[in-house]
Design a protein around this motif. Structure first.
Motif, PDB file in Angstrom:
ATOM      1  N   SER A  95      27.519   4.781  15.757  1.00 49.54           N
ATOM      2  CA  SER A  95      28.494   3.663  15.398  1.00 49.54           C
ATOM      3  C   SER A  95      27.757   2.659  14.594  1.00 49.54           C
ATOM      4  O   SER A  95      28.192   1.822  13.794  1.00 49.54           O
ATOM      5  N   LEU A  96      26.352   2.738  14.364  1.00 48.86           N
ATOM      6  CA  LEU A  96      25.677   1.929  13.560  1.00 48.86           C
ATOM      7  C   LEU A  96      25.543   2.348  12.241  1.00 48.86           C
ATOM      8  O   LEU A  96      25.432   1.391  11.341  1.00 48.86           O
ATOM      9  N   ILE A  97      25.501   3.571  12.039  1.00 50.27           N
ATOM     10  CA  ILE A  97      25.366   4.165  10.681  1.00 50.27           C
ATOM     11  C   ILE A  97      26.911   3.959   9.684  1.00 50.27           C
ATOM     12  O   ILE A  97      27.990   4.338  10.267  1.00 50.27           O
ATOM     13  N   PRO A  98      26.952   3.267   8.574  1.00 48.70           N
ATOM     14  CA  PRO A  98      28.060   3.226   7.938  1.00 48.70           C
ATOM     15  C   PRO A  98      28.662   4.272   7.534  1.00 48.70           C
ATOM     16  O   PRO A  98      27.828   5.284   7.197  1.00 48.70           O
ATOM     17  N   GLU A  99      29.971   4.309   7.399  1.00 48.45           N
ATOM     18  CA  GLU A  99      30.694   5.764   6.769  1.00 48.45           C
ATOM     19  C   GLU A  99      30.681   5.786   5.353  1.00 48.45           C
ATOM     20  O   GLU A  99      30.654   4.674   4.603  1.00 48.45           O
ATOM     21  N   TYR A 100      30.398   6.835   5.024  1.00 48.10           N
ATOM     22  CA  TYR A 100      30.269   7.110   3.424  1.00 48.10           C
ATOM     23  C   TYR A 100      31.475   7.008   2.874  1.00 48.10           C
ATOM     24  O   TYR A 100      32.550   7.612   3.083  1.00 48.10           O
ATOM     25  N   GLN A 101      31.649   6.278   1.777  1.00 45.31           N
ATOM     26  CA  GLN A 101      32.924   6.314   0.957  1.00 45.31           C
ATOM     27  C   GLN A 101      32.592   6.095  -0.630  1.00 45.31           C
ATOM     28  O   GLN A 101      31.287   5.639  -0.956  1.00 45.31           O
ATOM     29  N   THR A 102      33.244   6.717  -1.312  1.00 46.87           N
ATOM     30  CA  THR A 102      33.228   6.984  -2.770  1.00 46.87           C
ATOM     31  C   THR A 102      33.383   5.532  -3.400  1.00 46.87           C
ATOM     32  O   THR A 102      34.074   4.587  -2.727  1.00 46.87           O
ATOM     33  N   LEU A 103      32.922   5.398  -4.473  1.00 47.20           N
ATOM     34  CA  LEU A 103      33.110   3.961  -5.582  1.00 47.20           C
ATOM     35  C   LEU A 103      34.637   3.673  -5.325  1.00 47.20           C
ATOM     36  O   LEU A 103      35.021   2.450  -5.103  1.00 47.20           O
ATOM     37  N   THR A 105      37.114   4.415  -3.285  1.00 46.05           N
ATOM     38  CA  THR A 105      37.814   4.239  -1.990  1.00 46.05           C
ATOM     39  C   THR A 105      37.149   2.828  -1.436  1.00 46.05           C
ATOM     40  O   THR A 105      37.863   2.610  -0.617  1.00 46.05           O
ATOM     41  N   SER A 106      36.117   2.373  -1.765  1.00 44.05           N
ATOM     42  CA  SER A 106      35.287   1.249  -0.992  1.00 44.05           C
ATOM     43  C   SER A 106      36.060   0.195  -1.056  1.00 44.05           C
ATOM     44  O   SER A 106      36.168  -0.850  -0.369  1.00 44.05           O
ATOM     45  N   GLY A 107      36.838  -0.212  -2.426  1.00 42.57           N
ATOM     46  CA  GLY A 107      37.594  -1.377  -2.441  1.00 42.57           C
ATOM     47  C   GLY A 107      36.569  -2.682  -2.708  1.00 42.57           C
ATOM     48  O   GLY A 107      37.245  -3.746  -2.994  1.00 42.57           O
ATOM     49  N   LEU A 108      35.375  -2.412  -2.973  1.00 39.84           N
ATOM     50  CA  LEU A 108      34.549  -3.439  -3.119  1.00 39.84           C
ATOM     51  C   LEU A 108      34.142  -3.630  -4.653  1.00 39.84           C
ATOM     52  O   LEU A 108      33.820  -4.549  -5.174  1.00 39.84           O
TER      53      LEU A 108
END
Length: 140
Positions: A95-103, A105-108
């Motif tokens: 739960s502490l490890i962030p899930e991997y997202q592509t650039l 899909t991240s929305g950031l």
């Protein structure tokens, strides 16, 4: 239960050497055979001698051997607790490890903007322009 199973259970519960177990097994077989020849039923013999556990306990006491405690149940409980702890730690760490997202899909970030900043940074690094690199940086 037949004679063989009865004797086998008694022998299994004895806490003595193999040599002593063989002697006791022979004695039990002879005692039971004699009682059967004298007209006693097997059920009467078991009633007189007791359950395999009772008879083995009596033999162990007479030989001065302490009865071994079975630790299988305790070991099982400990293994269960350890398994639950391991699972809990795994789930906590997971739960502490962030899930991997592509650039995308991240929305950031916008991919074109990131590529543009990367190109500028590479040029600044190649020219050793530290001031320009720092100006290009932000909190993201």
């Amino acid at each position: 239960m037949n004679k063989e199973k009865y004797i086998k259970k008694v022998i299994r519960l004895l806490n003595c050497s193999q040599q002593q177990k063989k002697k006791i097994k022979l004695d039990l077989e002879n005692d039971i055979e004699m009682a059967l020849k004298n007209g006693e039923s097997f059920e009467e013999i078991i009633q007189r001698m007791g359950t395999p556990k009772e008879l083995a306990h009596e033999f162990n006491e007479n030989m001065g051997v302490k009865t071994r405690r079975s630790y299988k149940k305790i070991i099982g409980i400990i293994m269960g607790v350890v398994a639950v702890l391991i699972l809990g730690v795994y789930l906590l760490v997971r739960s502490l490890i962030p899930e991997y997202q592509t650039l995308e899909t991240s929305g950031l970030f916008d991919q074109k903007t990131v590529e543009q900043h990367m190109e500028e940074t590479i040029l600044d690094v190649s020219h050793l322009d530290i001031q320009a690199i720092l100006e290009n940086c932000d909190e993201k």
